[in-house]
Design an enzyme around this catalytic site. Structure first.
Site, PDB file in Angstrom:
ATOM      1  CD  GLU A  13       9.788 -11.413  -8.881  1.00 44.97           C
ATOM      2  OE1 GLU A  13       9.343 -11.114  -7.942  1.00 44.97           O
ATOM      3  OE2 GLU A  13      10.878 -11.478  -8.834  1.00 44.97           O
ATOM      4  CB  CYS A  22      -1.058   0.100   1.282  1.00 46.03           C
ATOM      5  SG  CYS A  22      -2.179  -1.114   1.319  1.00 46.03           S
ATOM      6  CE  LYS A  68      13.467 -10.898 -10.003  1.00 45.17           C
ATOM      7  NZ  LYS A  68      14.010 -10.848  -8.835  1.00 45.17           N
ATOM      8  CE  LYS A  84      11.383  -2.659  -5.333  1.00 43.76           C
ATOM      9  NZ  LYS A  84      11.906  -3.743  -6.107  1.00 43.76           N
ATOM     10  CG  ASN A 129       0.913   0.000   4.424  1.00 37.69           C
ATOM     11  OD1 ASN A 129       0.649  -1.073   4.457  1.00 37.69           O
ATOM     12  ND2 ASN A 129       2.059   0.529   4.281  1.00 37.69           N
ATOM     13  N   GLY A 130      -1.481  -1.555   6.482  1.00 32.24           N
ATOM     14  CA  GLY A 130      -1.118  -2.608   7.669  1.00 32.24           C
ATOM     15  C   GLY A 130      -2.329  -3.475   7.875  1.00 32.24           C
ATOM     16  CD  GLU A 143      16.619 -13.213  -8.039  1.00 27.98           C
ATOM     17  OE1 GLU A 143      16.071 -13.531  -7.084  1.00 27.98           O
ATOM     18  OE2 GLU A 143      16.629 -11.974  -8.672  1.00 27.98           O
ATOM     19  NE  ARG A 167       4.662   1.676   0.104  1.00 26.24           N
ATOM     20  CZ  ARG A 167       5.625   1.278   0.924  1.00 26.24           C
ATOM     21  NH1 ARG A 167       7.037   1.469   0.610  1.00 26.24           N
ATOM     22  NH2 ARG A 167       5.330   0.694   2.176  1.00 26.24           N
TER      23      ARG A 167
HETATM   24  C1  F6R Z   1      11.595 -10.300  -6.105  1.00 28.56           C
HETATM   25  C2  F6R Z   1      11.442  -9.520  -4.903  1.00 28.56           C
HETATM   26  C3  F6R Z   1      11.329  -9.910  -3.390  1.00 28.56           C
HETATM   27  C4  F6R Z   1      12.044  -9.192  -2.404  1.00 28.56           C
HETATM   28  C5  F6R Z   1      11.450  -9.691  -1.010  1.00 28.56           C
HETATM   29  C6  F6R Z   1      12.342  -8.812  -0.148  1.00 28.56           C
HETATM   30  O1  F6R Z   1      11.669  -9.988  -7.114  1.00 28.56           O
HETATM   31  O2  F6R Z   1      11.771  -8.240  -5.165  1.00 28.56           O
HETATM   32  O3  F6R Z   1      11.453 -11.451  -3.313  1.00 28.56           O
HETATM   33  O4  F6R Z   1      13.377  -9.383  -2.866  1.00 28.56           O
HETATM   34  O5  F6R Z   1      10.093  -9.169  -0.819  1.00 28.56           O
HETATM   35  O6  F6R Z   1      12.499  -7.493  -0.096  1.00 28.56           O
HETATM   36  P1  F6R Z   1      13.640  -6.450   0.493  1.00 28.56           P
HETATM   37  O7  F6R Z   1      14.541  -6.728  -0.272  1.00 28.56           O
HETATM   38  O8  F6R Z   1      12.740  -5.116   0.404  1.00 28.56           O
HETATM   39  O9  F6R Z   1      13.476  -6.959   2.180  1.00 28.56           O
END
Ligand code: F6R
Length: 599
Positions: free
Chosen positions: A479, A2, A476, A594, A100-101, A472, A27
């Site tokens: 997703e 959010c 990628k 994100k 948000n939460g 990884e 977000r």
């Molecule tokens: C995948 C991706 C997620 C983040 C994960 C951790 O492309 O972006 O798997 O890596 O949600 O996020 P952060 O690094 O922000 O703690």
């Protein structure tokens, strides 16, 4: 999860909100909405709908106002819909609230409010907060008749917060008050200080176009935001003095810069990102902490956790220090054997991931020291870590993490060098030029993607430090293209998953020239014998590999320890081009957000 954006000042607020929400869409993007105090009618006007900010922008009616807030949602309680979109209102529509939460006790609270005659418009947990504040203001008004005390929105919010169990970043706008009250517990909120105007947002991208002066709220703090002042209060209501932080990147960095997608732009930024991050100094305190640790742990989520897994292999092999690795969401609930003499390395791009933050707090509770490898300066995880190493990826907007991963690797490699008692030099300075060479294959990888973009399943395999890169690569692809992809340590395939190999299930084999090359060739042969097609990510000049594989992406020749960086670029580009051919929404993949600030 959010995005929140708010403004109070002298300018027309509507476009400021829409622009800010546009920057926050990474977000969450299930629905969007805004609330503005209409200057003419002195009423709150809420406009919200299912879908993206752009749709809201096209359909909203103009409202004259200089005070308002907006929200872009990633649904938790209540499916994405017009009514569940934020802002939410009280019964009379006098106040608007965004959140948000997650409010865990919302059902009990709702029951109580229903019995008091409140009407609910949505299925969300958030709406109870609006009605609780309404109820508090009602009680204040009753007292006012007897005591002449004025109603006080801040007080009503404070009383309400005491009744909530859960997490929140929340913002409250009421038609009778010339300020907005914001509060945080567990979800990020940052204030932006302007001249004669102030902002707030889930992160600075919301308002970076207007001001670079930011003040981060801590958990259990509230703030009263007026056009010419911001007052912060702690849990007990005492005023808090906090200096602002100057944001050291600008709005251009958060734009696409001519690329079709943020993800592609961010992939191409990696030579710069790795070069800059390799300049980051790893302090003697960090080195001392790691060396003196009885046990060293590394934890993170998703992509960041795969960087951590590369770090584990590398620190163990380069510095001969054992490292325990775990996903933060597992670590926090397994009663981990971590204590006063141990050190936890946490890795996070956003610095706000709920599970990573919870793991950090648990480790600290048990007396361990925490070192954060973080991209977003002053984020919660950065602030709560004992030591921080900042990556220099700059703002990462594409939901799928790319450049942050390479930056995390750069830090972990530098750390491994520092921890090695023999002063090992991993020749990292050659990396930016090597990465440039892989990027030059963009067109060739795009052409290769055309052969494979219609398949339904993929395997990725690798050994040793290439195994996390296989993980990884599969992540990628999953997703952003929605193709099912599984990664295996190459030797594991024959213990079950090989049953799925057919000529319709290609395997990406990470097979650079390294000590395990011949083992990888054997695994490739096993797949080939079952008609599986193989895309090899191999070393240039490797003639042998061409005999075994259907297609080859070549990496420049270098020290074997550096191949994880180079293979990463190749798998990112492959995923990108496949997703592009499938016409997927690359920067905003379905169901994702994100910054995962809920567990
Ligand atoms: C995948 C991706 C997620 C983040 C994960 C951790 O492309 O972006 O798997 O890596 O949600 O996020 P952060 O690094 O922000 O703690």
């Amino acid at each position: 999860m959010c995005g929140i954006m708010g403004y109070i000042g002298e300018k027309p607020v509507q476009n400021i909100l829409i622009q800010g929400l546009g920057h926050l869409e990474y977000r969450g993007y299930d629905s969007a909405g805004i609330a503005i105090l209409d200057t003419t009618t002195k009423t709150i006007k809420v406009q919200k709908m299912l879908g993206r900010v752009e749709k809201l922008k096209q359909t909203m009616k103009p409202v004259a106002g200089i005070m308002g807030m907006g929200h872009t949602r990633w649904a938790t309680h209540g499916r994405p819909s017009d009514v569940n979109a934020h802002p939410h209102s009280d019964c009379k529509g006098d106040l608007a609230l965004i959140h948000n939460g997650i409010i865990e006790n919302y059902l009990d609270l709702k029951q109580d409010l229903l019995s008091k005659g409140h009407h609910f418009a949505s299925e969300t947990d958030t709406e109870v907060i609006a009605h609780l504040i309404e109820e508090e203001l009602k009680q204040q008004a009753l007292k006012q008749q007897k005591t002449d005390l004025k109603t006080d929105l801040k007080k009503a919010v404070d009383t309400t917060l005491k009744k909530l169990i859960g997490t929140y970043a929340l913002c409250v706008l009421h038609k009778n008050f010339d300020y907005i009250v914001v509060a945080r517990n567990g979800s990020p909120l940052v204030l932006g200080l302007g001249k004669g105007e102030n902002f707030f947002g889930s992160d600075v991208t919301a308002f970076i176009a207007y001001t670079k002066n930011a003040v981060y709220l801590n958990d259990f703090e509230t703030a009263v935001v007026k056009k010419d002042s911001i007052q912060i209060f702690d849990k007990s209501g005492k005023p808090v003095k906090r200096n602002s932080t100057t944001i050291n990147w600008d709005v251009e960095q958060a734009k696409k810069g001519g690329y079709e997608h943020f993800m592609l732009k961010e992939i191409f930024e990696q030579p710069r990102v790795v070069r800059d991050t390799l300049q980051v100094k790893i302090s003697d305190d960090v080195v001392k902490l790691c060396k003196s640790a009885k046990k060293l742990f590394v934890i993170a989520c998703g992509t960041a956790s795969y960087a951590g897994l590369v770090g584990k292999y590398l620190i163990e092999q380069t510095a001969k220090i054992p490292v325990e690795w775990d996903a933060a969401s597992e670590f926090r609930y397994k009663n981990p054997l971590i204590g006063r003499q141990d050190v936890l390395l946490v890795i996070s791009q956003s610095g706000e991931t709920a599970d990573t933050l919870a793991a950090l707090r648990l480790a600290k509770e048990k007396g361990a020291k925490v070192i954060g490898i973080i991209n977003v300066v002053d984020s919660t995880i950065a602030r709560e870590s004992d030591q921080v190493i900042y990556t220099r990826a700059g703002p990462e907007i594409g939901v799928a993490s790319t450049k942050a991963f390479s930056a995390q690797l750069a830090v972990l490699y530098r750390l491994a060098e520092k921890l090695s008692s023999t002063g090992k030099n991993l020749k990292l300075d050659s990396l930016p030029a090597l990465i440039e060479k892989v990027l030059k294959q963009n067109d060739a990888i795009a052409a290769l993607a055309k052969k494979y973009f219609m398949v339904y399943n993929f395997f990725f395999i690798g050994r040793n430090v290439m195994y996390p890169i296989a993980l990884e690569g599969a992540l990628k692809l999953k997703e952003i293209s929605y193709i099912h992809a599984e990664a295996y340590a190459a030797g594991e395939l024959k213990h079950g998953p090989i049953a799925l190999v057919t000529d319709q299930v290609p395997t990406v084999a990470l097979v650079p020239k390294n000590a395990l090359y011949s083992k990888m060739i054997s695994n490739i042969q096993e797949i080939k014998a079952r008609n599986g097609k193989i895309i090899a990510i191999a070393t240039e000049g490797d003639q042998e590999i061409k005999e075994h594989c259907t297609d080859v992406i070549s990496l420049p020749k270098t020290d074997e320890v550096l191949y994880p960086f180079l293979a990463t670029i190749a798998v990112q580009l492959l995923a990108y081009h496949i997703a592009n051919l499938r016409e997927c929404d690359i920067d905003k993949p379905r169901n994702l957000a994100k910054s995962v600030t809920v567990e």
